[in-house]
Every structure is written in C-alpha cells, then in structure tokens.
Design a protein around this motif. Sequence first.
Motif, short mmCIF file in Angstrom:
data_model
loop_
_atom_site.label_atom_id
_atom_site.label_comp_id
_atom_site.label_asym_id
_atom_site.label_seq_id
_atom_site.Cartn_x
_atom_site.Cartn_y
_atom_site.Cartn_z
N THR A 126 39.18 23.72 56.93
CA THR A 126 37.92 24.41 57.17
C THR A 126 37.64 25.38 56.02
O THR A 126 38.42 26.29 55.76
CB THR A 126 37.96 25.20 58.50
N LYS A 127 36.51 25.17 55.33
CA LYS A 127 36.14 26.03 54.21
C LYS A 127 35.76 27.42 54.72
O LYS A 127 35.03 27.54 55.70
CB LYS A 127 34.98 25.42 53.43
N GLN A 128 36.28 28.44 54.05
CA GLN A 128 36.05 29.82 54.45
C GLN A 128 35.80 30.69 53.23
O GLN A 128 36.00 30.25 52.10
CB GLN A 128 37.26 30.36 55.21
N SER A 129 35.42 31.92 53.47
CA SER A 129 35.21 32.90 52.40
C SER A 129 36.02 34.15 52.70
O SER A 129 36.26 34.48 53.87
CB SER A 129 33.74 33.27 52.28
N TYR A 130 36.42 34.82 51.65
CA TYR A 130 37.17 36.06 51.71
C TYR A 130 36.46 37.04 50.80
O TYR A 130 36.03 36.67 49.70
CB TYR A 130 38.60 35.80 51.22
N SER A 131 36.29 38.29 51.24
CA SER A 131 35.65 39.30 50.40
C SER A 131 36.33 40.64 50.61
O SER A 131 36.53 41.07 51.75
CB SER A 131 34.16 39.41 50.75
N TYR A 132 36.66 41.30 49.49
CA TYR A 132 37.43 42.55 49.54
C TYR A 132 36.89 43.53 48.51
O TYR A 132 36.67 43.15 47.35
CB TYR A 132 38.90 42.24 49.25
N ASP A 133 36.69 44.77 48.91
CA ASP A 133 36.31 45.84 47.98
C ASP A 133 37.59 46.46 47.43
O ASP A 133 38.31 47.15 48.16
CB ASP A 133 35.45 46.90 48.67
N LEU A 134 37.83 46.22 46.17
CA LEU A 134 39.07 46.63 45.50
C LEU A 134 38.87 47.98 44.82
O LEU A 134 38.06 48.09 43.91
CB LEU A 134 39.45 45.57 44.47
N PRO A 135 39.60 49.02 45.27
CA PRO A 135 39.50 50.32 44.59
C PRO A 135 40.28 50.29 43.27
O PRO A 135 41.44 49.90 43.24
CB PRO A 135 40.11 51.30 45.58
N ILE A 136 39.63 50.69 42.19
CA ILE A 136 40.28 50.77 40.89
C ILE A 136 40.68 52.23 40.69
O ILE A 136 39.85 53.08 40.39
CB ILE A 136 39.34 50.30 39.75
N GLN A 137 41.95 52.49 40.94
CA GLN A 137 42.43 53.87 40.93
C GLN A 137 42.46 54.45 39.52
O GLN A 137 42.70 53.74 38.54
CB GLN A 137 43.82 53.93 41.58
N LYS A 138 42.22 55.75 39.43
CA LYS A 138 42.18 56.44 38.13
C LYS A 138 43.54 56.41 37.43
O LYS A 138 43.60 56.50 36.21
CB LYS A 138 41.71 57.88 38.32
N LYS A 139 44.61 56.24 38.19
CA LYS A 139 45.95 56.25 37.58
C LYS A 139 46.32 54.92 36.93
O LYS A 139 47.33 54.85 36.23
CB LYS A 139 46.99 56.63 38.63
N TYR A 140 45.53 53.86 37.13
CA TYR A 140 45.85 52.58 36.51
C TYR A 140 45.74 52.70 34.99
O TYR A 140 44.75 53.23 34.48
CB TYR A 140 44.92 51.46 36.98
N PRO A 141 46.72 52.18 34.26
CA PRO A 141 46.63 52.21 32.79
C PRO A 141 45.46 51.36 32.29
O PRO A 141 45.13 50.33 32.87
CB PRO A 141 47.96 51.59 32.34
N THR A 142 44.85 51.80 31.22
CA THR A 142 43.75 51.08 30.59
C THR A 142 44.32 49.91 29.80
O THR A 142 45.12 50.11 28.89
CB THR A 142 42.98 52.03 29.64
N ARG A 143 43.93 48.69 30.18
CA ARG A 143 44.37 47.47 29.50
C ARG A 143 43.82 46.24 30.21
O ARG A 143 43.20 46.35 31.26
CB ARG A 143 45.89 47.40 29.41
N VAL A 144 44.09 45.07 29.65
CA VAL A 144 43.70 43.80 30.27
C VAL A 144 44.88 43.31 31.10
O VAL A 144 46.02 43.34 30.65
CB VAL A 144 43.31 42.75 29.20
#
Length: 174
Positions: A126-144
Amino acid sequence: MRSSLQTGRRLLFWIVKMNHSWKAIIFCALFVAVSAEIVKFSNCKETTKCQVHQVRIDPCPESASNKPCTMLKGTNATIAFDYTPEFDAQVATAKAFWTQTAMDLPFAGMDSEGCKYTSCPLQSGTKQSYSYDLPIQKKYPTRVYDVKWILENEAEEMCCFIIQISVKSKKGRS
C-alpha cells in the motif's frame, strides 16, 4: 492535454461550489504539495523491503540544479516521501543519521514515533506518504552531510534512502 484541461475545469468548478472553510483547507494542502521540491536521493546499502517513490524537501530551491538542500540553523525543513512497504507494521519507527564511511551518527532531536507522521498500521503493498518537520539545531556544524532516513517496523524491516543536505548559519543560503 485536453483531458487534463477538462479535469482542471471540473476541479475549479467543484472548488467554487464549496464553502469557504473547505476552500481554505484545500488551498493550503495544494500549496504545501506544490511548494516542496523533489530532491535526488539514493537507496541505502542495507537490504530494504520498500520502494521509495519520491522525496521532497521544503525549502529546497537548490533541487532545480541537483545541489544539496541548504538548511539554515535555527529553522525547520519539511522532509516528505512517498513509499510502498513490502512489510506490515503496527508501529513504525523513524530514524535519521549523519552517514559516514566509518559509522552512522544519530540525528539529534528527532522524534522517532513514525506513526505520528504516516498512517499506521503500515500495510504491505500500500503506497503511503510520510512527512516530518525537521528542526535544524544551531549547534549542528556547518557542512554538507549525507543523511540516511529509515522507517522500520518491529522486525527491523525498513524503507531507507539517503539525501544530501548543506547546513549553514542564517547569514544566507549562498
């Protein structure tokens, strides 16, 4: 082309006949569906029992040029995907990792209760969808980053894909 034009006219006629609250709900749903960008993803190396059809990220204007989505620290990004599991699940667990050659590091602050973001129980085929609001925390290092996203059942049968994101400070998307 003609049949899609007729379908569009019918949809417009139907919307005009609706009361105002339903018009607002449908407009918002269409806006969210249209505003998210389809992004390139790859399948995980792990054995999966799932077909991921499409991955969308909002915001991600970079997807038009196949670049990693820029996510600004201190903001949220919506990650959504359409999938067809080849397994059943009463409970779904969601996980995200910064994936690297040596190991995967769990994504801090993610809500792992998958049934809040997709319909449960999951039914095989059965085809379904998933959706999530991902918080990008200020402590995450800047990079790819390569981000591995997993949705699994109690027996660890999973849907899994990898996307690239670029975490930057709020100074700008460039």
